[in-house]
Design a protein around this motif. Structure first.
Motif, PDB file in Angstrom:
ATOM      1  N   GLY A  98      96.055  95.401  86.387  1.00 27.23           N
ATOM      2  CA  GLY A  98      96.948  96.083  87.322  1.00 27.23           C
ATOM      3  C   GLY A  98      96.180  96.835  88.394  1.00 27.23           C
ATOM      4  N   LEU A  99      96.555  98.101  88.615  1.00 27.87           N
ATOM      5  CA  LEU A  99      95.876  98.906  89.629  1.00 27.87           C
ATOM      6  C   LEU A  99      94.512  99.401  89.168  1.00 27.87           C
ATOM      7  CD1 LEU A  99      98.670 101.052  91.332  1.00 27.87           C
ATOM      8  CD2 LEU A  99      97.846  98.774  91.883  1.00 27.87           C
ATOM      9  N   HIS A 100      94.161  99.178  87.908  1.00 27.19           N
ATOM     10  CA  HIS A 100      92.806  99.474  87.462  1.00 27.19           C
ATOM     11  C   HIS A 100      91.822  98.421  87.986  1.00 27.19           C
ATOM     12  CE1 HIS A 100      94.234 102.603  84.690  1.00 27.19           C
ATOM     13  NE2 HIS A 100      95.244 101.782  84.437  1.00 27.19           N
ATOM     14  N   ASN A 101      92.344  97.315  88.472  1.00 25.62           N
ATOM     15  CA  ASN A 101      91.512  96.252  89.041  1.00 25.62           C
ATOM     16  C   ASN A 101      91.223  96.600  90.509  1.00 25.62           C
ATOM     17  OD1 ASN A 101      90.475  93.876  90.151  1.00 25.62           O
ATOM     18  ND2 ASN A 101      91.740  92.578  88.854  1.00 25.62           N
ATOM     19  N   PRO A 102      89.971  96.693  90.922  1.00 27.14           N
ATOM     20  CA  PRO A 102      89.668  97.068  92.319  1.00 27.14           C
ATOM     21  C   PRO A 102      90.170  96.060  93.345  1.00 27.14           C
ATOM     22  CG  PRO A 102      87.681  96.355  91.157  1.00 27.14           C
ATOM     23  CD  PRO A 102      88.746  96.497  90.127  1.00 27.14           C
ATOM     24  N   PHE A 103      90.493  94.821  92.906  1.00 27.01           N
ATOM     25  CA  PHE A 103      91.005  93.818  93.836  1.00 27.01           C
ATOM     26  C   PHE A 103      92.492  93.998  94.126  1.00 27.01           C
ATOM     27  CE2 PHE A 103      87.242  91.680  92.106  1.00 27.01           C
ATOM     28  CZ  PHE A 103      86.629  91.271  93.280  1.00 27.01           C
ATOM     29  N   SER A 104      93.108  95.067  93.588  1.00 31.91           N
ATOM     30  CA  SER A 104      94.540  95.285  93.834  1.00 31.91           C
ATOM     31  C   SER A 104      94.830  95.542  95.310  1.00 31.91           C
ATOM     32  CB  SER A 104      95.034  96.456  92.986  1.00 31.91           C
ATOM     33  OG  SER A 104      94.284  97.629  93.262  1.00 31.91           O
ATOM     34  N   ILE A 105      93.835  95.952  96.067  1.00 33.10           N
ATOM     35  CA  ILE A 105      94.037  96.198  97.494  1.00 33.10           C
ATOM     36  C   ILE A 105      94.403  94.922  98.251  1.00 33.10           C
ATOM     37  CG2 ILE A 105      91.622  95.848  98.122  1.00 33.10           C
ATOM     38  CD1 ILE A 105      94.016  98.463  99.612  1.00 33.10           C
ATOM     39  N   LEU A 106      94.108  93.748  97.661  1.00 28.18           N
ATOM     40  CA  LEU A 106      94.407  92.481  98.338  1.00 28.18           C
ATOM     41  C   LEU A 106      95.903  92.248  98.499  1.00 28.18           C
ATOM     42  CD1 LEU A 106      91.785  90.118  96.641  1.00 28.18           C
ATOM     43  CD2 LEU A 106      91.695  91.137  98.921  1.00 28.18           C
ATOM     44  N   ILE A 107      96.745  93.046  97.822  1.00 31.19           N
ATOM     45  CA  ILE A 107      98.193  92.885  97.966  1.00 31.19           C
ATOM     46  C   ILE A 107      98.637  93.212  99.395  1.00 31.19           C
ATOM     47  CG2 ILE A 107      98.931  95.231  97.412  1.00 31.19           C
ATOM     48  CD1 ILE A 107     100.448  92.037  95.926  1.00 31.19           C
ATOM     49  N   VAL A 108      97.757  93.885 100.135  1.00 33.40           N
ATOM     50  CA  VAL A 108      98.073  94.220 101.532  1.00 33.40           C
ATOM     51  C   VAL A 108      97.989  92.971 102.418  1.00 33.40           C
ATOM     52  CG1 VAL A 108      97.358  95.649 103.499  1.00 33.40           C
ATOM     53  CG2 VAL A 108      97.238  96.563 101.177  1.00 33.40           C
ATOM     54  N   GLY A 109      97.207  91.977 102.018  1.00 31.96           N
ATOM     55  CA  GLY A 109      96.967  90.803 102.858  1.00 31.96           C
ATOM     56  C   GLY A 109      98.220  90.071 103.301  1.00 31.96           C
ATOM     57  N   PRO A 110      99.127  89.690 102.383  1.00 31.42           N
ATOM     58  CA  PRO A 110     100.332  88.973 102.822  1.00 31.42           C
ATOM     59  C   PRO A 110     101.185  89.763 103.808  1.00 31.42           C
ATOM     60  CG  PRO A 110     100.015  88.725 100.461  1.00 31.42           C
ATOM     61  CD  PRO A 110      99.009  89.720 100.919  1.00 31.42           C
ATOM     62  N   VAL A 111     101.224  91.083 103.662  1.00 31.49           N
ATOM     63  CA  VAL A 111     102.012  91.888 104.597  1.00 31.49           C
ATOM     64  C   VAL A 111     101.391  91.844 105.990  1.00 31.49           C
ATOM     65  CG1 VAL A 111     102.933  94.193 105.051  1.00 31.49           C
ATOM     66  CG2 VAL A 111     102.719  93.379 102.699  1.00 31.49           C
ATOM     67  N   THR A 112     100.068  91.913 106.061  1.00 31.24           N
ATOM     68  CA  THR A 112      99.395  91.842 107.358  1.00 31.24           C
ATOM     69  C   THR A 112      99.622  90.494 108.022  1.00 31.24           C
ATOM     70  OG1 THR A 112      97.694  93.339 106.492  1.00 31.24           O
ATOM     71  CG2 THR A 112      97.195  92.160 108.519  1.00 31.24           C
TER      72      THR A 112
ATOM     73  N   LEU B 128     105.217  98.740  89.970  1.00 29.58           N
ATOM     74  CA  LEU B 128     105.443  98.197  88.629  1.00 29.58           C
ATOM     75  C   LEU B 128     104.134  97.918  87.897  1.00 29.58           C
ATOM     76  CD1 LEU B 128     108.397  95.726  89.327  1.00 29.58           C
ATOM     77  CD2 LEU B 128     108.504  97.965  88.207  1.00 29.58           C
ATOM     78  N   LEU B 129     103.057  97.679  88.660  1.00 36.42           N
ATOM     79  CA  LEU B 129     101.777  97.387  88.008  1.00 36.42           C
ATOM     80  C   LEU B 129     101.143  98.616  87.373  1.00 36.42           C
ATOM     81  CD1 LEU B 129     100.082  94.894  90.510  1.00 36.42           C
ATOM     82  CD2 LEU B 129     100.930  94.411  88.206  1.00 36.42           C
ATOM     83  N   ILE B 130     101.635  99.811  87.706  1.00 37.44           N
ATOM     84  CA  ILE B 130     101.067 101.010  87.074  1.00 37.44           C
ATOM     85  C   ILE B 130     101.371 101.034  85.577  1.00 37.44           C
ATOM     86  CG2 ILE B 130     101.155 103.536  87.023  1.00 37.44           C
ATOM     87  CD1 ILE B 130     101.589 103.527  90.010  1.00 37.44           C
ATOM     88  N   PRO B 131     102.648 100.871  85.148  1.00 36.04           N
ATOM     89  CA  PRO B 131     102.898 100.884  83.697  1.00 36.04           C
ATOM     90  C   PRO B 131     102.792  99.506  83.043  1.00 36.04           C
ATOM     91  CG  PRO B 131     104.983 100.986  84.872  1.00 36.04           C
ATOM     92  CD  PRO B 131     103.915 100.938  85.915  1.00 36.04           C
ATOM     93  N   PHE B 132     103.014  98.463  83.817  1.00 35.79           N
ATOM     94  CA  PHE B 132     103.089  97.115  83.228  1.00 35.79           C
ATOM     95  C   PHE B 132     101.880  96.284  83.660  1.00 35.79           C
ATOM     96  CE2 PHE B 132     107.524  98.514  83.934  1.00 35.79           C
ATOM     97  CZ  PHE B 132     107.925  98.601  82.612  1.00 35.79           C
ATOM     98  N   HIS B 133     100.934  96.093  82.760  1.00 32.16           N
ATOM     99  CA  HIS B 133      99.770  95.244  83.014  1.00 32.16           C
ATOM    100  C   HIS B 133      99.008  95.052  81.704  1.00 32.16           C
ATOM    101  CE1 HIS B 133      98.279  99.409  83.463  1.00 32.16           C
ATOM    102  NE2 HIS B 133      97.192  98.941  82.855  1.00 32.16           N
ATOM    103  N   LEU B 134      98.210  94.009  81.664  1.00 35.97           N
ATOM    104  CA  LEU B 134      97.335  93.797  80.510  1.00 35.97           C
ATOM    105  C   LEU B 134      96.038  94.558  80.748  1.00 35.97           C
ATOM    106  CD1 LEU B 134      97.825  89.976  79.841  1.00 35.97           C
ATOM    107  CD2 LEU B 134      99.050  91.913  78.843  1.00 35.97           C
ATOM    108  N   PRO B 135      95.606  95.371  79.803  1.00 31.40           N
ATOM    109  CA  PRO B 135      94.418  96.205  80.034  1.00 31.40           C
ATOM    110  C   PRO B 135      93.145  95.375  80.099  1.00 31.40           C
ATOM    111  CG  PRO B 135      95.147  96.399  77.763  1.00 31.40           C
ATOM    112  CD  PRO B 135      96.192  95.584  78.464  1.00 31.40           C
ATOM    113  N   LEU B 136      92.164  95.951  80.783  1.00 37.24           N
ATOM    114  CA  LEU B 136      90.843  95.339  80.872  1.00 37.24           C
ATOM    115  C   LEU B 136      89.992  95.837  79.700  1.00 37.24           C
ATOM    116  CD1 LEU B 136      90.008  95.598  84.698  1.00 37.24           C
ATOM    117  CD2 LEU B 136      90.436  93.513  83.393  1.00 37.24           C
ATOM    118  N   ARG B 137      89.420  94.889  78.934  1.00 33.19           N
ATOM    119  CA  ARG B 137      88.564  95.243  77.805  1.00 33.19           C
ATOM    120  C   ARG B 137      87.263  94.477  77.901  1.00 33.19           C
ATOM    121  NH1 ARG B 137      91.393  97.879  73.776  1.00 33.19           N
ATOM    122  NH2 ARG B 137      93.685  97.778  73.940  1.00 33.19           N
ATOM    123  N   THR B 138      86.201  95.122  77.425  1.00 32.47           N
ATOM    124  CA  THR B 138      84.907  94.458  77.342  1.00 32.47           C
ATOM    125  C   THR B 138      84.815  93.687  76.037  1.00 32.47           C
ATOM    126  OG1 THR B 138      83.838  96.347  76.276  1.00 32.47           O
ATOM    127  CG2 THR B 138      83.867  96.306  78.698  1.00 32.47           C
TER     128      THR B 138
END
Length: 463
Positions: free
Chosen positions: A103-117, A141-151
């Motif tokens: 979810g938003l813990h992923n640094p690539f979440s900023i790419l969601i801006v691309g389609p709007v641009t 919705l990605l704040i509470p609903f996402h699969l966590p990142l684990r090592t």
């Protein structure tokens, strides 16, 4: 003389069409980036991911690209709704990838801006608004609903709550700011492109009229001698046929028709001539020619031609350039449209400058629009049509065309209100309306030939 204007083409159904091939290529780059990110996350950082579901989401994009590439031709262009659906699919696919990768813990979440641009640059405001709301809803919705990142060791990768909120807030601001910014810039560019297209059409029309007048004038010049010969011969025949009334009447008819042909050719050639003597004309003659179509429109147009104060320079001869004539004609038309009774057209010249001023006794420019005069596609004055010129929308296109054409000829334009400029001048107290000053360096508009010098031979017109 009625002027027929052609409005710029409506681009809502044509210019917004995007090639499918463009979106397919962009999607291939996104697919390559997503696959590379998964490989690096697994091999380099040993992250435990739902690899199967991730590759399934990527596979949906691959399949859609393959279908688009094989089913549709390369020159296929998408309509507004089709482009919206393609961009929406890419946004939902990216949302699914973010759901599977933290979810938003992923640094690539900023790419969601691309389609709007992309939407703000290519689609309508309505489509951009829908995609913007959709992107904000997704990141929320990605704040509470996402699969966590684990090592691989089982450690949970999470950012602090305050940074999570900051990430969400930054994405929302980016969506709004970049969407509005891109939309604003693109709208300005489209407005300018449409206005320039109208300017080119106006200039082409004026050039065509000038060229047509030149052809007619050249024909009249070439036919002048044979028509004069026919007239002379018919007159002599008429004198010789006094004893034969029928033949004498025919000879007189020939002379009359020759005179009629001469008058027709002369009237057809009034618009302009390719004769070297009329390729250029005195400044006052060109200005009056530009204003001629608006002289009989119920307003008094006063012409004043004189050297500038303190100057003894002779009146310059200038080339009858279509952009100068059409630009001045638009300014005179604007003054006549909004004047109460009178329009003043002044020409001034010195050794260094040539100036044309156009003033009227109307209400003048709205003070809050003075800084924007000459911009294309301004908002309608007063929120609607002006009853004095119901055929115009008040969009500022005519002034933009005039300003662009005259600046192309080397002029510098300034706009003001006469009530501000001539408040303390009793001789100009009536000139309370709009005030336009067009100023050229004399070398930019005046011909080099001094009055009275020969021009040389006329050049033949070649097809």
């Amino acid at each position: 003389m009625a002027e027929h204007r052609t409005a710029p083409a409506d681009t809502s159904d044509s210019d917004n069409w995007i090639r499918l091939r463009t979106l397919v290529l962009l999607r291939w780059w996104a697919i390559i980036g997503q696959i590379s990110a998964l490989i690096v996350a697994q091999r380099l950082y040993n992250l435990e991911l739902e690899v199967g579901l991730c590759y399934l989401a990527i596979g949906a994009s691959v399949i859609s690209n393959l279908v688009a590439g094989f089913v549709f031709p390369e020159n296929k262009r998408l309509t507004e709704s089709q482009t919206f659906l393609v961009v929406l699919f890419d946004m939902l696919q990216l949302a699914l990838m973010l759901y599977l990768t933290g979810g938003l813990h992923n640094p690539f979440s900023i790419l969601i801006v691309g389609p709007v641009t992309v939407s703000a640059s290519a689609l309508s405001s309505r489509s951009t608004l829908l995609l913007g709301v959709m992107s904000i809803l997704i990141v929320t919705l990605l704040i509470p609903f996402h699969l966590p990142l684990r090592t691989a060791e089982g450690f949970l990768l999470r950012v602090p709550q305050i940074f999570l909120f900051g990430n969400w807030f930054a994405i929302v601001i980016a969506v709004i700011f970049l969407g509005v910014y891109s939309r604003w810039i693109v709208s300005e560019m489209r407005a300018m492109a449409e206005a320039l297209q109208a300017t080119q059409m106006a200039l082409a029309r004026e050039q065509k009229l000038t060229d047509l007048g030149g052809v007619v004038a050249a024909a009249a010049h070439e036919l002048g001698t044979p028509l004069a010969t026919i007239k002379l011969a018919s007159s002599e025949l008429a004198e010789e046929l006094d004893d034969n009334p029928d033949l004498r009447a025919d000879a007189l008819l020939i002379r009359e028709q020759a005179d009629r042909c001469r008058d027709i050719l002369r009237s057809m050639g009034r618009a302009g001539k390719d004769d070297l003597h009329l390729r250029r004309a005195p400044l006052s003659a060109v200005v009056e020619e530009a204003a001629d179509p608006h002289i009989d429109r119920g307003k008094f147009i006063h012409f004043e031609h004189a050297p500038a104060e303190g100057s003894s320079a002779f009146q310059p001869e200038i080339f009858r350039r279509p952009e100068v004539i059409h630009g001045l004609r638009n300014l005179v038309q604007n003054a006549v449209d909004f004047a109460r009774e009178n329009v003043w057209v002044e020409t001034l010249w010195s050794d260094d400058e040539v100036t044309v001023r156009i003033m009227d006794d109307g209400r003048g420019y709205p003070s809050h629009l003075l800084g924007r005069i000459g911009d294309p596609l301004m908002r309608r004055r007063g929120g609607g049509r002006d009853p004095r010129r119901p055929e115009y929308e008040g969009m500022g296109l005519g002034l933009f065309i005039a300003k662009t054409l005259l600046e192309r000829s080397g002029a510098d334009l300034s706009f003001a209100n006469g009530s501000d400029s001539f408040r303390h001048r009793l001789d100009r107290a009536q000139r309370t309306g709009a005030f336009v000053e067009v100023r050229w360096p004399r070398a930019a508009i005046a011909s080099d030939t001094l009055p009275g010098l020969p021009l040389g031979e006329n050049q033949p017109i070649r097809a």
